[in-house]
Design a protein around this motif. Structure first.
Motif, PDB file in Angstrom:
ATOM      1  N   VAL A  70      47.514  43.094   2.949  1.00 39.85           N
ATOM      2  CA  VAL A  70      48.816  43.648   3.319  1.00 39.85           C
ATOM      3  C   VAL A  70      49.966  42.843   2.739  1.00 39.85           C
ATOM      4  N   ASN A  71      49.845  41.526   2.767  1.00 44.54           N
ATOM      5  CA  ASN A  71      50.925  40.652   2.315  1.00 44.54           C
ATOM      6  C   ASN A  71      50.450  39.860   1.098  1.00 44.54           C
ATOM      7  N   ILE A  72      51.009  40.202  -0.057  1.00 44.81           N
ATOM      8  CA  ILE A  72      50.651  39.542  -1.315  1.00 44.81           C
ATOM      9  C   ILE A  72      51.829  38.678  -1.750  1.00 44.81           C
ATOM     10  N   ILE A  77      52.249  45.271   0.419  1.00 47.59           N
ATOM     11  CA  ILE A  77      51.416  46.002  -0.527  1.00 47.59           C
ATOM     12  C   ILE A  77      51.681  47.517  -0.510  1.00 47.59           C
ATOM     13  N   PHE A  78      52.608  47.959   0.298  1.00 41.47           N
ATOM     14  CA  PHE A  78      52.790  49.386   0.517  1.00 41.47           C
ATOM     15  C   PHE A  78      53.076  50.227  -0.725  1.00 41.47           C
ATOM     16  N   PHE A  97      47.682  39.244   9.821  1.00 41.67           N
ATOM     17  CA  PHE A  97      48.766  39.608  10.731  1.00 41.67           C
ATOM     18  C   PHE A  97      48.317  40.702  11.693  1.00 41.67           C
ATOM     19  N   ASP A  98      49.186  41.069  12.616  1.00 41.77           N
ATOM     20  CA  ASP A  98      48.914  42.154  13.568  1.00 41.77           C
ATOM     21  C   ASP A  98      49.105  43.506  12.905  1.00 41.77           C
ATOM     22  N   ARG A  99      48.489  44.529  13.499  1.00 38.79           N
ATOM     23  CA  ARG A  99      48.639  45.901  12.999  1.00 38.79           C
ATOM     24  C   ARG A  99      50.114  46.321  12.988  1.00 38.79           C
ATOM     25  N   ILE A 100      50.932  45.719  13.818  1.00 37.29           N
ATOM     26  CA  ILE A 100      52.345  46.105  13.893  1.00 37.29           C
ATOM     27  C   ILE A 100      53.051  45.932  12.544  1.00 37.29           C
ATOM     28  N   THR A 101      52.512  45.083  11.657  1.00 38.35           N
ATOM     29  CA  THR A 101      53.128  44.883  10.351  1.00 38.35           C
ATOM     30  C   THR A 101      52.852  46.056   9.402  1.00 38.35           C
ATOM     31  N   ILE A 102      51.950  46.952   9.801  1.00 35.32           N
ATOM     32  CA  ILE A 102      51.596  48.090   8.953  1.00 35.32           C
ATOM     33  C   ILE A 102      52.625  49.190   9.133  1.00 35.32           C
ATOM     34  N   SER A 103      53.106  49.710   8.018  1.00 32.88           N
ATOM     35  CA  SER A 103      54.051  50.821   8.030  1.00 32.88           C
ATOM     36  C   SER A 103      53.429  52.010   8.767  1.00 32.88           C
TER      37      SER A 103
END
Length: 134
Positions: A70-72, A77-78, A97-103
């Motif tokens: 997710v975080n590069i 990474i979206f 990280f937590d799922r909350i960071t996912i769009s």
């Protein structure tokens, strides 16, 4: 003794599949790649930054699935995920990280939290590839 396609798929569930790996932790990227190759996959990458990821994404080759951190390097990474989704390429996220960071647009995408059980991840990815795209 001949190996049937079904038993071959059980022994090498990613056989004949090209899997795109985007992960900026070098040792984890290497471990993921080795695991996938051991299960028959051709690995695109691994790459550890968005510029290299975009280069592979636009090189004209076929991708059957992807594993995306997710975080590069402090970038989300979206943009890569959006393009994969538009192409109907199956993918999953990895994160510390937590799922909350996912769009919200990616809430249906499988998310594996680090540390990752690599064989389980590979088999989950194989199952994901086997699912029809919506």
């Amino acid at each position: 003794m001949a190996v049937s396609p079904r038993s071959s798929r059980l022994l090498a569930p990613l056989s004949g599949r090209r899997i795109f790996v985007v992960e900026d932790e070098y040792f984890l990227a290497d471990d993921i790649s080795r695991t996938f190759r051991a299960l028959g996959a051709d690995v695109a990458g691994p790459v550890g930054d968005l510029e290299d990821a975009l280069r592979i994404l636009h090189d004209g080759s076929i991708l059957d699935a992807a594993v995306l951190d997710v975080n590069i390097r402090n970038e989300m990474i979206f943009p890569i995920a959006r393009e994969l989704k538009a192409r109907n390429v199956h993918f999953m996220f990895t994160t510390g990280f937590d799922r909350i960071t996912i769009s919200p647009e990616f809430q249906d995408v499988p998310l594996l939290e680090k540390p990752i059980d690599l064989p389980a991840m590979a088999h989950r990815l194989a199952a994901l590839i086997a699912e029809p795209q919506s």
